[in-house]
Each structure stands twice: as structure tokens, then as C-alpha cells.
Design an enzyme around this catalytic site. Structure first.
Site, PDB file in Angstrom:
ATOM      1  N   PHE B  13      32.921  34.769  39.681  1.00 29.85           N
ATOM      2  CA  PHE B  13      32.764  36.149  40.135  1.00 29.85           C
ATOM      3  C   PHE B  13      32.609  36.137  41.671  1.00 29.85           C
ATOM      4  O   PHE B  13      31.751  35.438  42.203  1.00 29.85           O
ATOM      5  CB  PHE B  13      31.484  36.666  39.461  1.00 29.85           C
ATOM      6  N   ASP B  74      24.654  33.904  35.777  1.00 26.20           N
ATOM      7  CA  ASP B  74      24.964  35.277  36.149  1.00 26.20           C
ATOM      8  C   ASP B  74      25.330  36.042  34.881  1.00 26.20           C
ATOM      9  O   ASP B  74      26.286  35.695  34.184  1.00 26.20           O
ATOM     10  CB  ASP B  74      26.121  35.324  37.149  1.00 26.20           C
ATOM     11  N   TYR B  99      25.478  48.030  36.194  1.00 24.64           N
ATOM     12  CA  TYR B  99      26.512  49.068  36.275  1.00 24.64           C
ATOM     13  C   TYR B  99      27.723  48.765  35.412  1.00 24.64           C
ATOM     14  O   TYR B  99      28.656  49.544  35.373  1.00 24.64           O
ATOM     15  CB  TYR B  99      26.929  49.331  37.726  1.00 24.64           C
ATOM     16  N   LYS B 100      27.708  47.648  34.689  1.00 28.16           N
ATOM     17  CA  LYS B 100      28.813  47.373  33.778  1.00 28.16           C
ATOM     18  C   LYS B 100      28.407  47.803  32.366  1.00 28.16           C
ATOM     19  O   LYS B 100      28.391  48.980  32.064  1.00 28.16           O
ATOM     20  CB  LYS B 100      29.219  45.907  33.881  1.00 28.16           C
ATOM     21  N   ARG B 236      42.351  44.229  32.497  1.00 25.38           N
ATOM     22  CA  ARG B 236      41.110  44.153  31.731  1.00 25.38           C
ATOM     23  C   ARG B 236      40.877  45.435  30.952  1.00 25.38           C
ATOM     24  O   ARG B 236      40.961  46.541  31.498  1.00 25.38           O
ATOM     25  CB  ARG B 236      39.911  43.907  32.655  1.00 25.38           C
TER      26      ARG B 236
END
Lengths: 263, 263
Positions: B13, B74, B99-100, B236
Site C-alpha cells: 500500500f 496494516d 474510511y474503507k 477493483r
């Protein structure tokens, strides 16, 4: 600069003191009270968080630049209540918060100013994806934007920024400043006979009064509908020109006269 | 530990890669791919942000602890969709965003986990007033809280935390995980004949499909009402069990079959 000390006041806003102390500890720097030829950065608040004393950005810039150090001003207690011309002042860096006079709520986003010609050479220590050039390419190496955007780290909080947006969209700082000075002058005049006002003539937007039983007085004021806060033996009164009138100040003075006398 | 390198994946990431790169640059550390006796920290994502491949916290812990390094995971693409027992895993540190899968909005607050017995000895680099013991005393020196509170820096954003509070208050992670696996299995089954699915069997909550014209396909899908995003040649697809049903997945498969073929 590759120098050994940072200048910050012993009475500075704790956020500045603690952050500078952490930085000094990590980098092996010393924190001093006055600038010398080994000073990297001079950091002072424009408005003293306790007394409301208003400093002078030009003095700060002179002190720092005389020894080749960077000048940083903390606008936390000034932003939104005292007009400041950062570009015209020669200051190198400025920081501040939006949850005080800009009324954007607890924990609202902070801000950073970097003098334009320093933007390309300075880096912020947290290399986040919002500072990355072409951020969605998610390239292999960190290659920051050339301008102020490089100081961004992560995705900013949209909910929190919505509150800042409303505050920052207000204009008319000269009128705000004039109204603020009128409110604080009226309060100082009214309360001065009953208590020791520590706020000097050159002041920011709040007024601080010394009282040996500051916490108890603050509680009595709260019971009477007047919200203040205390820092040791100081009671701080804030008058926002957008929400407070001279009539509010007159009422506050009456309540103070009662509360200061122990009732 | 006083060691010379940090381990992180080249495909990690970007937020992790950039932050570790910045840290390495400031401290004179190297970033490596595999742990050795000079490794201070091994940092890996639990769910790969591109392929959705699910890693194993136990493997990470083994790799790090075998050489005496700290293990950090993470959880950004796992938190809220894959159950994780941090205390039981032996991992030293964990970070993640809300926020995901926790749906708390862009820029919502991140989180940090520190194994309990490391909390008193570790310090965070930004010494803010929310980490200070007796913060309102505003004492002369920084004296952090003895526990996880010492990792706080400034006042948290109340507006942003309100959104996290709603997300974090949801319970039933096992049911969420089961529903997530059912949704992604249905999508992989449905779309697999028409496109190259790169998401492996051991997966997180999203599915990634490789397509040479990923950006164009993503735009065609958006025009058909299906919002995806692309990372290079990967598209995605995210299916949140709280808002998506198997019927939604069936519709998505139909739209993909059209969009993949160039219409």
C-alpha cells in the site's frame, strides 16, 4: 539549517512546547530562550494563550533572521480574530488551528503556511500519499509535489473540513478586529475595578483575569451562565464578535463582579 | 530496536511505502524485502490493496520475531470486513483506516494498536497535548500517559469521530465475513469466464480483475451505474455486506460481461 538549537518560550502554548521538545529529543537539539548563531528555528505565538498579549511578527522575523534562523509563528490564538499579512511579514513558517476563533469545532483541521520560495526545498517528515506527485499512479518512490501540496499527508477529513470551509469563507477581518477590540475594551473597563486584568493593551481576542481561586470563580460563573476556562490562576474570557454584543459584555461584567467577590 | 533496516513489500500500500521511506530517510535506515538480524520492524498489509490477497498475521509475527524485530500489520483493507484477533496474534503493532470497510467517509480517523506490554516503553514521535499526563496542567515538560493514550497527539476531530463511532459500534464480524465471502464468491464465479480475476481464494472483501483497458472499462461500468476504481491494469470491485446483496452481485456480473467485451 544544520544547527543545534531551537528557540521557544518557556511559557509558550503547550502544544508548541511539547512538539518542539519531541523534535529536539529525536534530533539531539537543544531548546533555548533566545536566538544565537546555532539556532535553526525561532518559534513564538502571535497571541499568548494565557494573557492574550499580542506579539509582533516583525520582531520574531528580525530575531530569527539576524542569526540566519527560520522564523515560525503560531497563529492558534490569533487566526480569525487578528489580521495577519503572512506574505508581507517575511515570516518563514506559520501554523495554527481552526477550532478557536474560526469556530470549526473540537479537533478541526490545523493549517500550515510555508513561504513560497521555501516550499520546494522543505519536506514534511510524514510522507503521505496526498503529498505525492501523481498520487494515483502509486509509483515506487516518493516524489512530492513541488509546492505547498507536498505538506499534505493523508486524505483530509471531509466532514471536518466542511466546518472549516464555512469559517474560512467569512470575510471582513478588519471589521472583526475592530469589533473584537471594542468588546474586550468594554470588558476590561468594566471588570478592572473588581479584578486584576493581566491582558495588556496590545492584545488578541480574549481577556485573562488573575484570581487566587480561579477554578472556583469559573464554576460560579458557569452556574450563572457564563462559560470561561482557567489556566492555573488565570480565568480566560472569550468574546467572539460574530456571536457576542456589547450588551453581552455588560452582562458578563455584572456576573463577574458577583462571582469575584465570592458569591 | 537499534537496528538498521525495515522490511516492507515493494508492492505494499503506497501509504505504508511512502511513510516508511520517509522514516528510513530521516533515520538512515534501509528498506528491505526480507527480515534479517538487523531488521527493526516488519510491516505488511493483511489484505493486499490491489489483489485482495489475504495474508497471515501469524506468518508476519513469525518472520519478525524470528530475528527479534517488531511485527506491524496494516489493517486498512481488512478492518471491518475480516475478523482479526490482535491480542491473540502476538503482533506488536497494527495500523488501519476507517474510511474503507468501516465507511466513515473520506479522511476519517485512522487507528493504532500497540501490544499492551509495549505501551509504556514506546513513544510516538509527535508529542501532543492529548498524550500528556494531566493535560490541563500544561506542565513544563512532556510526561506522556503510561498507556495507549500516550499515542494520541492533538485534539481528535469530533465531527470525524462521530462517523467512526457509528461504524465501530456495529457488531457481528463473523456474519459480516460470511456474507462478504458469499458476495465475492458469487462475483468471482459469475465474472470469471469473461475476465482474469487476480483475487486468490484467501481474500479480503474486494475483488480485482485484470483488463488491458482497465480505465476505459471502469468508465463504461460507471456509465452503467457500477462504481469501481482502477489501479494500473486492475479494476477493483467492492461489495459491502451491509449495503450489497447477491442480487446486486448478479446485476454487476451482467454489466461487467457487457463492459469487458468493449460495449
Amino acid at each position: 539549517p544544520d544547527r543545534g538549537n531551537i528557540v521557544g518560550g518557556a511559557d509558550e502554548f503547550p502544544t508548541d512546547r511539547y512538539v518542539l521538545e519531541g523534535l529536539a529529543s529525536a534530533r539531539g537539539l537543544e531548546i533555548r530562550r533566545h536566538a544565537d548563531k546555532d539556532t535553526a528555528l525561532v518559534c513564538r505565538s502571535l497571541v499568548d494563550f494565557r494573557t492574550s498579549a499580542l506579539g509582533d511578527v516583525a520582531d520574531l522575523v528580525d530575531e530569527a533572521h539576524a542569526v540566519g534562523a527560520l522564523a515560525m509563528v503560531d497563529l492558534s490564538h490569533a487566526g480569525g480574530i487578528v489580521p495577519v499579512d503572512l506574505d508581507g511579514s517575511g515570516v518563514d513558517l506559520a501554523v495554527g488551528c481552526t477550532y478557536k476563533w474560526l469556530c470549526a469545532g473540537p479537533g478541526a483541521p490545523a493549517y500550515l503556511y510555508v513561504r513560497r520560495d521555501l516550499q520546494e526545498s522543505m519536506r514534511q517528515p510524514i510522507w503521505g500519499w496526498f503529498g505525492q506527485r501523481d498520487m494515483f499512479a502509486m509509483g515506487p518512490a516518493y516524489d512530492p509535489e513541488p509546492d505547498i501540496r507536498r505538506f499534505l499527508a493523508g486524505t483530509p477529513s471531509i466532514l471536518a473540513l466542511a466546518a472549516v470551509d464555512a469559517a474560512a469563507g467569512l470575510t471582513g477581518m478588519t471589521a472583526v478586529r475592530e469589533a473584537s477590540l471594542a468588546l474586550t475594551a468594554a470588558f476590561i473597563d468594566g471588570v478592572g475595578a473588581a479584578a486584576e486584568v493581566v491582558t495588556p493593551e496590545q492584545r488578541g481576542g480574549h481577556v485573562a483575569v488573575r484570581h487566587p481561586e480561579a477554578a472556583a470563580v469559573s464554576q460560579r460563573l458557569a452556574a450563572a451562565g457564563l462559560v470561561t476556562d482557567t489556566r492555573a490562576d488565570l480565568i480566560r474570557f472569550g468574546f467572539h464578535p460574530l456571536t457576542s454584543s456589547l450588551d453581552d459584555v455588560a452582562k458578563a461584567v455584572c456576573r463577574c463582579q458577583v462571582a469575584f467577590s465570592g458569591n
